[in-house]
Design a protein around this motif. Structure first.
Motif, PDB file in Angstrom:
ATOM      1  N   VAL A 191      25.081  64.351  51.767  1.00  0.00           N
ATOM      2  CA  VAL A 191      26.298  65.276  51.822  1.00  0.00           C
ATOM      3  C   VAL A 191      25.524  66.192  52.171  1.00  0.00           C
ATOM      4  O   VAL A 191      24.543  67.326  50.986  1.00  0.00           O
ATOM      5  N   VAL A 192      25.590  67.203  52.975  1.00  0.00           N
ATOM      6  CA  VAL A 192      25.086  68.252  52.778  1.00  0.00           C
ATOM      7  C   VAL A 192      25.772  69.331  53.048  1.00  0.00           C
ATOM      8  O   VAL A 192      27.038  69.511  54.333  1.00  0.00           O
ATOM      9  N   ALA A 193      25.750  70.656  53.071  1.00  0.00           N
ATOM     10  CA  ALA A 193      26.230  72.065  52.871  1.00  0.00           C
ATOM     11  C   ALA A 193      25.924  72.992  53.373  1.00  0.00           C
ATOM     12  O   ALA A 193      24.883  72.945  53.504  1.00  0.00           O
ATOM     13  N   LYS A 194      26.420  73.658  54.509  1.00  0.00           N
ATOM     14  CA  LYS A 194      25.574  74.458  55.299  1.00  0.00           C
ATOM     15  C   LYS A 194      26.981  75.652  55.468  1.00  0.00           C
ATOM     16  O   LYS A 194      27.495  75.432  56.435  1.00  0.00           O
ATOM     17  N   ARG A 196      29.810  76.338  54.655  1.00  0.00           N
ATOM     18  CA  ARG A 196      30.916  76.028  54.584  1.00  0.00           C
ATOM     19  C   ARG A 196      31.741  74.922  54.528  1.00  0.00           C
ATOM     20  O   ARG A 196      32.128  74.829  55.202  1.00  0.00           O
ATOM     21  N   THR A 197      30.298  74.556  55.911  1.00  0.00           N
ATOM     22  CA  THR A 197      31.107  73.100  56.444  1.00  0.00           C
ATOM     23  C   THR A 197      30.534  72.124  55.677  1.00  0.00           C
ATOM     24  O   THR A 197      28.695  72.350  55.378  1.00  0.00           O
ATOM     25  N   LEU A 198      30.803  70.733  55.124  1.00  0.00           N
ATOM     26  CA  LEU A 198      29.915  69.671  55.058  1.00  0.00           C
ATOM     27  C   LEU A 198      29.761  68.679  55.763  1.00  0.00           C
ATOM     28  O   LEU A 198      30.047  68.427  56.924  1.00  0.00           O
ATOM     29  N   TYR A 199      28.810  68.063  55.822  1.00  0.00           N
ATOM     30  CA  TYR A 199      27.910  66.775  56.588  1.00  0.00           C
ATOM     31  C   TYR A 199      28.134  66.054  56.211  1.00  0.00           C
ATOM     32  O   TYR A 199      27.175  65.876  54.794  1.00  0.00           O
ATOM     33  N   THR A 200      27.485  65.030  57.301  1.00  0.00           N
ATOM     34  CA  THR A 200      27.632  63.016  56.013  1.00  0.00           C
ATOM     35  C   THR A 200      27.127  62.572  57.766  1.00  0.00           C
ATOM     36  O   THR A 200      27.917  62.936  58.601  1.00  0.00           O
ATOM     37  N   PRO A 201      26.082  61.780  57.293  1.00  0.00           N
ATOM     38  CA  PRO A 201      25.550  60.718  58.477  1.00  0.00           C
ATOM     39  C   PRO A 201      26.957  59.701  58.967  1.00  0.00           C
ATOM     40  O   PRO A 201      27.742  59.224  58.629  1.00  0.00           O
ATOM     41  N   PRO A 202      27.566  59.488  60.485  1.00  0.00           N
ATOM     42  CA  PRO A 202      27.714  58.746  61.028  1.00  0.00           C
ATOM     43  C   PRO A 202      28.399  56.975  60.125  1.00  0.00           C
ATOM     44  O   PRO A 202      26.931  57.003  60.047  1.00  0.00           O
ATOM     45  N   ALA A 203      28.581  56.534  59.728  1.00  0.00           N
ATOM     46  CA  ALA A 203      29.168  55.143  59.268  1.00  0.00           C
ATOM     47  C   ALA A 203      27.941  54.024  60.602  1.00  0.00           C
ATOM     48  O   ALA A 203      27.601  52.770  60.339  1.00  0.00           O
ATOM     49  N   ASN A 204      28.454  54.174  62.116  1.00  0.00           N
ATOM     50  CA  ASN A 204      28.208  53.451  62.608  1.00  0.00           C
ATOM     51  C   ASN A 204      26.453  53.006  63.305  1.00  0.00           C
ATOM     52  O   ASN A 204      26.009  52.788  63.672  1.00  0.00           O
ATOM     53  N   GLY A 206      24.683  52.112  61.054  1.00  0.00           N
ATOM     54  CA  GLY A 206      24.304  51.112  59.639  1.00  0.00           C
ATOM     55  C   GLY A 206      24.350  51.426  58.713  1.00  0.00           C
ATOM     56  O   GLY A 206      23.325  50.732  57.340  1.00  0.00           O
ATOM     57  N   ILE A 207      25.246  52.385  57.809  1.00  0.00           N
ATOM     58  CA  ILE A 207      25.396  52.367  56.407  1.00  0.00           C
ATOM     59  C   ILE A 207      26.555  52.515  55.949  1.00  0.00           C
ATOM     60  O   ILE A 207      27.851  52.093  56.214  1.00  0.00           O
ATOM     61  N   LEU A 208      26.739  52.475  54.665  1.00  0.00           N
ATOM     62  CA  LEU A 208      28.105  52.284  54.321  1.00  0.00           C
ATOM     63  C   LEU A 208      28.972  53.948  54.039  1.00  0.00           C
ATOM     64  O   LEU A 208      28.838  54.585  53.164  1.00  0.00           O
ATOM     65  N   PRO A 209      30.840  53.115  54.648  1.00  0.00           N
ATOM     66  CA  PRO A 209      30.781  54.187  54.130  1.00  0.00           C
ATOM     67  C   PRO A 209      31.610  54.579  52.912  1.00  0.00           C
ATOM     68  O   PRO A 209      31.547  53.933  52.362  1.00  0.00           O
ATOM     69  N   GLY A 210      31.444  56.220  52.518  1.00  0.00           N
ATOM     70  CA  GLY A 210      31.311  56.910  51.023  1.00  0.00           C
ATOM     71  C   GLY A 210      32.693  56.930  51.097  1.00  0.00           C
ATOM     72  O   GLY A 210      33.495  57.731  51.467  1.00  0.00           O
ATOM     73  N   THR A 211      33.210  56.057  49.432  1.00  0.00           N
ATOM     74  CA  THR A 211      34.699  56.384  49.542  1.00  0.00           C
ATOM     75  C   THR A 211      35.045  57.839  48.611  1.00  0.00           C
ATOM     76  O   THR A 211      35.783  58.804  48.315  1.00  0.00           O
ATOM     77  N   THR A 212      33.334  57.802  47.600  1.00  0.00           N
ATOM     78  CA  THR A 212      33.489  58.934  46.748  1.00  0.00           C
ATOM     79  C   THR A 212      33.170  60.400  48.016  1.00  0.00           C
ATOM     80  O   THR A 212      34.148  61.908  47.715  1.00  0.00           O
ATOM     81  N   GLN A 213      32.676  60.289  49.276  1.00  0.00           N
ATOM     82  CA  GLN A 213      32.616  61.112  50.395  1.00  0.00           C
ATOM     83  C   GLN A 213      34.081  61.705  50.944  1.00  0.00           C
ATOM     84  O   GLN A 213      34.095  62.867  50.668  1.00  0.00           O
ATOM     85  N   PHE A 244      23.610  66.728  48.711  1.00  0.00           N
ATOM     86  CA  PHE A 244      24.628  66.122  47.468  1.00  0.00           C
ATOM     87  C   PHE A 244      24.023  64.281  47.576  1.00  0.00           C
ATOM     88  O   PHE A 244      23.909  64.338  48.746  1.00  0.00           O
ATOM     89  N   LEU A 245      24.133  63.949  46.786  1.00  0.00           N
ATOM     90  CA  LEU A 245      24.757  62.517  46.927  1.00  0.00           C
ATOM     91  C   LEU A 245      25.647  62.272  46.161  1.00  0.00           C
ATOM     92  O   LEU A 245      26.197  62.559  44.667  1.00  0.00           O
ATOM     93  N   ALA A 246      26.791  60.925  47.083  1.00  0.00           N
ATOM     94  CA  ALA A 246      28.379  61.193  46.621  1.00  0.00           C
ATOM     95  C   ALA A 246      28.239  59.628  46.034  1.00  0.00           C
ATOM     96  O   ALA A 246      27.658  58.649  47.212  1.00  0.00           O
TER      97      ALA A 246
END
Length: 282
Positions: A191-194, A196-204, A206-213, A244-246
């Motif tokens: 998770v990246v903060a910039k 006052r916006t949070l960004y995270t890569p899309p699950a499609n 090949g990554i695991l959709p984050g429950t904590t994220q 951040f790592l969630a």
């Protein structure tokens, strides 16, 4: 303190032997799992974790998880827990015994104390390195048999990456794709903060959709942040207000150093986001 419960609704001694040596989870890492944070007897994101367990099972051609049985096993662990306020609750399901399909999957719930190293990382943050995962963002859709995005027991590469981080003087990893885009951590969501916006890569990709994220994003939106799911690259991390790592057990852990470069001080941003995340479960 550990508590072990099987899917048949029975408690078992966690210090005794229970898994056969020819279980495919042991022989081949052929199985799935989830790790759920429990605070004050309340599992966080329990439903989404069970949903993700079912998606992983479908990807691996395992039988659909018996949701009621998993809920019962988890409940047994929590009812018999008399340790600390926080628990790492692991749900594990293997394909079962090799050559005996009639035996069915092996499934259990295990409650564990939170490692003190995790508690320290929550408070102090971590140094991380970037490592090439050797895949391109389109591979998950092009080659679903590679099980990208499934939470399988085959964590050999993930653990090797963390050991490599240790050899380089860090404690965690941010995986990148062959085109340089950011994927995830071995056991976390990036998770990246910039501004006052949070960004995270899309699950499609090949990554695991984050429950904590997902929980963090809900809490952050209520606290006045914007949230976006979109592709990131390493320069975006270096230019961010916070990286951040969630993950369930580590919650929201800040990265203070990346590839040996100190990142801008994100302690205030981390404190605000950590409070927003906790407020979601108050």
């Amino acid at each position: 303190m550990r508590v072990l419960a099987f899917l048949d609704g029975t408690l078992a001694d966690p210090d005794a032997a229970h898994i056969r040596v020819d279980d495919l989870g042991l022989l081949r890492g052929d199985g799935i799992f989830e790790t759920i944070l429990v605070v004050g007897g309340k599992p966080r994101e329990f439903g989404p974790h069970l949903d993700r367990l079912a998606r992983s099972a479908a990807k691996m051609d395992l039988p659909e998880p018996d949701r009621a049985a998993w809920e019962r096993a988890a409940g047994l662990v929590l009812e018999n827990w008399d340790g600390g306020d926080e628990i790492a609750l692991k749900l594990v399901c293997t394909r079962g015994v090799e050559g005996d399909p009639e035996a069915g999957p092996t499934g259990f719930a295990l409650g564990l104390e939170i490692d003190q190293k995790v508690i320290k990382a929550r408070a102090e943050g971590v140094a991380a390195i970037t490592l090439d995962r050797g895949i391109d963002p389109a591979l998950a859709e092009r080659a679903p048999w590679l099980l990208l995005g499934a939470k399988s027991l085959s964590y050999g590469i993930n653990m090797a990456a963390i050991r490599e981080a240790g050899r380089r003087g860090a404690s965690d990893v941010v995986f990148t794709a062959s085109d340089g885009s950011v994927l995830e951590g071995p056991t976390s969501t990036v998770v990246v903060a910039k501004d006052r916006t949070l960004y995270t890569p899309p699950a499609n990709i090949g990554i695991l959709p984050g429950t904590t994220q997902a929980g963090l994003f809900r809490g952050a939106e209520k606290a006045g942040w914007s949230v976006k799911v979109e592709s990131l690259r390493v320069p975006d991390l270096l230019d961010a207000d916070g990286v951040f790592l969630a993950s369930s057990v580590r919650k929201v852990t800040r990265v203070h150093t990346l590839d040996g470069t100190a990142l801008p001080d994100s302690s205030k941003v981390h404190a605000e986001l950590a409070a927003a995340y906790e407020a979601e479960y108050a």
